[in-house]
Design an enzyme around this catalytic site. Structure first.
Site, short mmCIF file in Angstrom:
data_model
loop_
_atom_site.label_atom_id
_atom_site.label_comp_id
_atom_site.label_asym_id
_atom_site.label_seq_id
_atom_site.Cartn_x
_atom_site.Cartn_y
_atom_site.Cartn_z
CE1 TYR A 191 1.89 19.98 17.42
CE2 TYR A 191 3.96 20.78 16.51
CZ TYR A 191 2.59 20.87 16.64
OH TYR A 191 1.91 21.86 15.95
CB SER A 214 3.84 22.20 12.57
OG SER A 214 4.77 22.93 13.35
C1 BGC Z 1 3.27 24.64 17.62
C2 BGC Z 1 3.38 25.89 18.47
C3 BGC Z 1 4.68 26.61 18.18
C4 BGC Z 1 4.92 26.78 16.69
C5 BGC Z 1 6.31 27.36 16.39
C6 BGC Z 1 3.47 25.02 16.16
O1 BGC Z 1 3.29 23.92 15.34
O2 BGC Z 1 1.99 24.03 17.82
O3 BGC Z 1 3.29 25.55 19.83
O4 BGC Z 1 4.67 27.89 18.80
O5 BGC Z 1 4.77 25.55 16.03
O6 BGC Z 1 7.32 26.71 17.11
#
Ligand code: BGC
Length: 269
Positions: A167, A154
């Site tokens: 996360y 991410s």
């Molecule tokens: C998340 C999303 C988020 C995006 C940008 C991703 O890794 O799962 O919820 O919109 O990152 O912030």
């Protein structure tokens, strides 16, 4: 120039919806047999719909239920896939969840659930994949490489994210897992990379795009001024898994419409 994954078997975790389903379809359209992993009985119908789209377009594969945070289930998934298709060439470690909370209110269950799927799940699947790559060795009729792993990370592997400590921590750790594996198994011709999506329009972030106001505030973070789609990630996954990307290993590729340029600095700083 053609992206070809012919004769190759790919496992895509968390492929019944969102980014995973986009990746599964892209790999299948490049010729791979795709295992559409889904986590629960509830997601079976969606996984079957992804498989149907793939087979209707002339591709092939199967659905497979397995919770990637469970060691026994992951070991069994690899054993079953290898007995059905002889080997595995590509692993896309995509399954991921969010359990958001302000930090002082974050429960241990919320922390463990996210680390369990997003990090331990990627560890367990990568370990079984690498064991199989090493067992098989290089087969030039399939690929120049011995095997390919794509971690779906991410933008939050580098952007801190208030309210999402579990996360962001899981994704930061995925970066080190990816780089360590690329270093440890490079000599075995195993390529390991990450794709780091920004905001992609999927169920995981529905709250960020499902009303005009939310979408408007999200777009303020994206210089390219559109939300991403699962195929934006799928296209890169197919390329990265193919021999066209044979010299790419140990790197994170950001697909985020410019989010990691920190848009707010266009008028500040
Ligand atoms: C998340 C999303 C988020 C995006 C940008 C991703 O890794 O799962 O919820 O919109 O990152 O912030």
């Amino acid at each position: 120039m053609e992206i070809s994954l012919r004769n190759q078997v790919a496992i895509v975790t968390g492929a019944s919806s969102g980014i995973g389903s986009g990746i599964a379809k892209s790999l299948a359209s490049a010729g791979a047999v795709v295992i559409i992993n889904h986590s629960s009985e509830r997601s079976l119908v969606e996984a079957q719909a992804v498989l149907k789209e793939i087979t209707d377009a002339g591709g092939s594969g199967m659905t497979y239920q397995c919770d990637v945070s469970s060691e026994d289930e992951v070991v069994k998934m690899f054993r079953d896939v290898i007995s059905a298709y002889q080997t595995v060439d590509i692993l896309v470690n995509n399954a991921g969840i969010q359990k958001d909370a302000e930090f002082t209110k974050m429960t241990l269950d919320q922390w463990n659930a996210v680390i369990g799927v997003n990090l331990t799940g990627q560890f367990l699947c990568a370990r079984e994949a690498i064991k199989e790559f090493l067992r098989r060795g290089i087969d030039p009729s399939r690929s120049i490489a011995c095997g390919k792993i794509i971690h779906i990370s991410s933008v939050h592997e580098i952007i801190p994210w208030a309210g999402h400590a579990n996360y962001a921590s899981s994704k930061g750790a995925v970066r080190m897992l990816m780089q360590t594996l690329a270093q440890e198994y490079g000599a075995n011709k195993i390529r390991v990379n990450s794709i780091c999506p920004g905001a992609i329009q999927t169920p995981i972030n529905k709250g960020a795009w499902s009303t005009p106001e939310a979408l408007d505030s999200l777009l303020k973070l994206i210089p390219y001024n559109r939300i991403g789609q699962p195929e934006d990630i799928g296209n890169m996954a197919a390329f990265l898994a193919s021999d066209l990307a044979d010299y790419i290993s140990g790197t994170s590729i950001f697909i985020d419409g410019g989010m990691t340029t920190f848009e707010s600095f266009s008028t500040g700083g």
